[in-house]
Write a protein that holds these residues in place. Sequence first.
Motif, PDB file in Angstrom:
ATOM      1  N   TRP A  39       0.835  -1.202   0.000  1.00  7.38           N
ATOM      2  CA  TRP A  39       0.000   0.000   0.000  1.00  7.38           C
ATOM      3  C   TRP A  39       0.872   1.254   0.000  1.00  7.38           C
ATOM      4  O   TRP A  39       1.743   1.431   0.860  1.00  7.38           O
ATOM      5  N   THR A  40       0.644   2.134  -0.972  1.00  7.49           N
ATOM      6  CA  THR A  40       1.417   3.380  -1.066  1.00  7.49           C
ATOM      7  C   THR A  40       0.545   4.616  -0.989  1.00  7.49           C
ATOM      8  O   THR A  40       1.058   5.735  -1.027  1.00  7.49           O
ATOM      9  N   GLY A  41      -0.772   4.445  -0.914  1.00  7.97           N
ATOM     10  CA  GLY A  41      -1.656   5.596  -0.822  1.00  7.97           C
ATOM     11  C   GLY A  41      -2.950   5.388  -1.583  1.00  7.97           C
ATOM     12  O   GLY A  41      -3.005   4.604  -2.540  1.00  7.97           O
ATOM     13  N   PHE A  42      -3.991   6.094  -1.147  1.00 11.98           N
ATOM     14  CA  PHE A  42      -5.306   5.967  -1.780  1.00 11.98           C
ATOM     15  C   PHE A  42      -5.336   6.742  -3.089  1.00 11.98           C
ATOM     16  O   PHE A  42      -4.853   7.875  -3.179  1.00 11.98           O
ATOM     17  N   SER A  43      -5.942   6.118  -4.121  1.00 10.54           N
ATOM     18  CA  SER A  43      -6.054   6.783  -5.419  1.00 10.54           C
ATOM     19  C   SER A  43      -7.176   6.140  -6.237  1.00 10.54           C
ATOM     20  O   SER A  43      -7.461   4.946  -6.096  1.00 10.54           O
ATOM     21  N   LEU A  44      -7.809   6.963  -7.076  1.00 10.05           N
ATOM     22  CA  LEU A  44      -8.846   6.475  -7.989  1.00 10.05           C
ATOM     23  C   LEU A  44      -8.345   6.412  -9.431  1.00 10.05           C
ATOM     24  O   LEU A  44      -9.140   6.266 -10.353  1.00 10.05           O
ATOM     25  N   LYS A  45      -7.031   6.498  -9.616  1.00  4.68           N
ATOM     26  CA  LYS A  45      -6.510   6.613 -10.980  1.00  4.68           C
ATOM     27  C   LYS A  45      -6.750   5.357 -11.808  1.00  4.68           C
ATOM     28  O   LYS A  45      -6.876   5.433 -13.036  1.00  4.68           O
ATOM     29  N   TRP A  46      -6.834   4.193 -11.150  1.00  4.00           N
ATOM     30  CA  TRP A  46      -7.062   2.964 -11.914  1.00  4.00           C
ATOM     31  C   TRP A  46      -8.499   2.900 -12.410  1.00  4.00           C
ATOM     32  O   TRP A  46      -8.755   2.347 -13.479  1.00  4.00           O
ATOM     33  N   TYR A  47      -9.432   3.477 -11.670  1.00  2.55           N
ATOM     34  CA  TYR A  47     -10.815   3.564 -12.132  1.00  2.55           C
ATOM     35  C   TYR A  47     -10.932   4.574 -13.279  1.00  2.55           C
ATOM     36  O   TYR A  47     -11.669   4.344 -14.246  1.00  2.55           O
ATOM     37  N   ILE A  48     -10.191   5.670 -13.168  1.00  5.22           N
ATOM     38  CA  ILE A  48     -10.174   6.659 -14.255  1.00  5.22           C
ATOM     39  C   ILE A  48      -9.587   6.043 -15.520  1.00  5.22           C
ATOM     40  O   ILE A  48     -10.117   6.219 -16.632  1.00  5.22           O
ATOM     41  N   GLU A  49      -8.494   5.287 -15.349  1.00  4.44           N
ATOM     42  CA  GLU A  49      -7.883   4.625 -16.511  1.00  4.44           C
ATOM     43  C   GLU A  49      -8.813   3.569 -17.089  1.00  4.44           C
ATOM     44  O   GLU A  49      -8.863   3.371 -18.310  1.00  4.44           O
ATOM     45  N   LEU A  50      -9.559   2.892 -16.227  1.00  3.88           N
ATOM     46  CA  LEU A  50     -10.505   1.882 -16.693  1.00  3.88           C
ATOM     47  C   LEU A  50     -11.559   2.494 -17.604  1.00  3.88           C
ATOM     48  O   LEU A  50     -11.883   1.939 -18.655  1.00  3.88           O
ATOM     49  N   PHE A  51     -12.104   3.631 -17.211  1.00  3.04           N
ATOM     50  CA  PHE A  51     -13.186   4.257 -17.973  1.00  3.04           C
ATOM     51  C   PHE A  51     -12.683   5.085 -19.158  1.00  3.04           C
ATOM     52  O   PHE A  51     -13.418   5.295 -20.117  1.00  3.04           O
ATOM     53  N   GLN A  52     -11.443   5.534 -19.113  1.00  2.05           N
ATOM     54  CA  GLN A  52     -10.954   6.426 -20.161  1.00  2.05           C
ATOM     55  C   GLN A  52      -9.968   5.779 -21.124  1.00  2.05           C
ATOM     56  O   GLN A  52      -9.869   6.208 -22.280  1.00  2.05           O
ATOM     57  N   ASP A  56     -10.704  -1.895 -24.864  1.00  2.00           N
ATOM     58  CA  ASP A  56     -10.721  -3.339 -25.135  1.00  2.00           C
ATOM     59  C   ASP A  56     -11.460  -4.103 -24.041  1.00  2.00           C
ATOM     60  O   ASP A  56     -12.204  -5.051 -24.320  1.00  2.00           O
ATOM     61  N   LEU A  57     -11.249  -3.686 -22.795  1.00  2.00           N
ATOM     62  CA  LEU A  57     -11.929  -4.348 -21.686  1.00  2.00           C
ATOM     63  C   LEU A  57     -13.431  -4.148 -21.757  1.00  2.00           C
ATOM     64  O   LEU A  57     -14.207  -5.094 -21.554  1.00  2.00           O
ATOM     65  N   TRP A  58     -13.870  -2.931 -22.064  1.00  2.00           N
ATOM     66  CA  TRP A  58     -15.301  -2.653 -22.138  1.00  2.00           C
ATOM     67  C   TRP A  58     -15.949  -3.343 -23.326  1.00  2.00           C
ATOM     68  O   TRP A  58     -17.093  -3.788 -23.252  1.00  2.00           O
ATOM     69  N   GLN A  59     -15.217  -3.438 -24.439  1.00  2.79           N
ATOM     70  CA  GLN A  59     -15.755  -4.179 -25.591  1.00  2.79           C
ATOM     71  C   GLN A  59     -15.918  -5.658 -25.244  1.00  2.79           C
ATOM     72  O   GLN A  59     -16.930  -6.279 -25.588  1.00  2.79           O
ATOM     73  N   ALA A  60     -14.919  -6.216 -24.554  1.00  8.89           N
ATOM     74  CA  ALA A  60     -15.005  -7.617 -24.144  1.00  8.89           C
ATOM     75  C   ALA A  60     -16.135  -7.815 -23.147  1.00  8.89           C
ATOM     76  O   ALA A  60     -16.864  -8.817 -23.199  1.00  8.89           O
ATOM     77  N   PHE A  61     -16.305  -6.859 -22.234  1.00  8.71           N
ATOM     78  CA  PHE A  61     -17.396  -6.934 -21.257  1.00  8.71           C
ATOM     79  C   PHE A  61     -18.754  -6.862 -21.962  1.00  8.71           C
ATOM     80  O   PHE A  61     -19.689  -7.588 -21.606  1.00  8.71           O
ATOM     81  N   GLY A  62     -18.861  -6.012 -22.971  1.00  9.33           N
ATOM     82  CA  GLY A  62     -20.102  -5.925 -23.744  1.00  9.33           C
ATOM     83  C   GLY A  62     -20.415  -7.230 -24.452  1.00  9.33           C
ATOM     84  O   GLY A  62     -21.574  -7.672 -24.471  1.00  9.33           O
ATOM     85  N   ARG A  63     -19.388  -7.856 -25.035  1.00 10.19           N
ATOM     86  CA  ARG A  63     -19.606  -9.160 -25.691  1.00 10.19           C
ATOM     87  C   ARG A  63     -20.058 -10.197 -24.668  1.00 10.19           C
ATOM     88  O   ARG A  63     -20.954 -11.012 -24.944  1.00 10.19           O
ATOM     89  N   SER A  64     -19.434 -10.190 -23.490  1.00  5.90           N
ATOM     90  CA  SER A  64     -19.815 -11.146 -22.449  1.00  5.90           C
ATOM     91  C   SER A  64     -21.266 -10.958 -22.032  1.00  5.90           C
ATOM     92  O   SER A  64     -21.997 -11.934 -21.824  1.00  5.90           O
ATOM     93  N   LEU A  65     -21.693  -9.700 -21.909  1.00  6.44           N
ATOM     94  CA  LEU A  65     -23.087  -9.430 -21.537  1.00  6.44           C
ATOM     95  C   LEU A  65     -24.044  -9.913 -22.624  1.00  6.44           C
ATOM     96  O   LEU A  65     -25.069 -10.536 -22.324  1.00  6.44           O
ATOM     97  N   ILE A  66     -23.721  -9.616 -23.880  1.00 10.21           N
ATOM     98  CA  ILE A  66     -24.587 -10.032 -24.994  1.00 10.21           C
ATOM     99  C   ILE A  66     -24.713 -11.548 -25.026  1.00 10.21           C
ATOM    100  O   ILE A  66     -25.818 -12.109 -25.101  1.00 10.21           O
ATOM    101  N   ILE A  67     -23.573 -12.237 -24.972  1.00 12.89           N
ATOM    102  CA  ILE A  67     -23.572 -13.701 -25.001  1.00 12.89           C
ATOM    103  C   ILE A  67     -24.269 -14.254 -23.763  1.00 12.89           C
ATOM    104  O   ILE A  67     -25.076 -15.193 -23.848  1.00 12.89           O
ATOM    105  N   GLY A  68     -23.975 -13.671 -22.592  1.00 19.43           N
ATOM    106  CA  GLY A  68     -24.553 -14.171 -21.355  1.00 19.43           C
ATOM    107  C   GLY A  68     -26.065 -14.058 -21.333  1.00 19.43           C
ATOM    108  O   GLY A  68     -26.767 -15.015 -20.994  1.00 19.43           O
ATOM    109  N   ILE A  69     -26.588 -12.896 -21.721  1.00 15.48           N
ATOM    110  CA  ILE A  69     -28.043 -12.674 -21.679  1.00 15.48           C
ATOM    111  C   ILE A  69     -28.757 -13.538 -22.708  1.00 15.48           C
ATOM    112  O   ILE A  69     -29.745 -14.224 -22.402  1.00 15.48           O
ATOM    113  N   THR A  70     -28.271 -13.547 -23.945  1.00 11.90           N
ATOM    114  CA  THR A  70     -28.950 -14.299 -25.010  1.00 11.90           C
ATOM    115  C   THR A  70     -28.873 -15.809 -24.773  1.00 11.90           C
ATOM    116  O   THR A  70     -29.881 -16.505 -24.904  1.00 11.90           O
TER     117      THR A  70
END
Length: 263
Positions: A39-52, A56-70
């Motif tokens: 632990w080196t300190g609290f930060s939200l930078k990994w969440y910012i990097e995730l959304f910005q 590729d991760l969000w596209q893969a997550f979208g495919r997983s949702l489409i396949i999972g639901i259908t």
Amino acid sequence: MNEKRRISLFFFVLVMIFFYLPIVMLVVLSFNSSKSFSWTGFSLKWYIELFQKSPDLWQAFGRSLIIGITSSLFSVAVATFGAIGIKWYNSRIKNYVKFLNYIPLILPDLIIGVSLLIFFNMQIGIYKGVELGMTTIFIAHTTFNIPFSLFIIMARLDEFDYSIVEAARDLGASEVQTLFKVILPTMMPGIISAFLMAMTLSLDDFVITSFVTGTNSNTLPVQIYSMIKFGVSPVINALSTILIIGTIVLSLSSRKLQKYMLS
């Protein structure tokens, strides 16, 4: 007696720590300011990097949702009518159908994945195989979801009070009306449970999906595995934390919905 309770409590706490400590550490490290495991300190930078910076991760997550639901919807629909047929209609083949549905439950995922890959690549007569991609993943997930959904719904049917079906018929309801206005609403808690189980299995599957996926069709588990080859990124921790929260919210909502439907 108190001594036994202390021992039971000790092992209970030990098991809970064993199960949940890795998840807690993952959540904590998703807020760590550095990539290290210390632990080196609290930060939200990994969440910012995730959304910005992680399309590729969000596209893969979208495919997983489409396949999972259908695939979950399709497998639950097949399993629902299959369970009704097995439970209430006398047929010589129903015992064979039940036996065949046990096989995917005990077969290793590796064997199922290889067999599906061979099937999709076969070229027999006019059948020239199927190009690997979203379609093959959907077929694969539907295939291994049906047995799980079937036995969950059949367990619900074991508690079914058949007298309400007889009452509906005595009141003049047709077979179709009885099915859609009496049987299916009564089975709905089991159907919802089967859907959630199928959805979980679909979103979580890696082994079978890795065999039948194609170019630009990676689901989230396959995408994460390809990223982990180069080291565990805290971005994955951030995404995992969001998925954990979403799973908890979905589970609590489904429980409330089932209680409401049973009341």
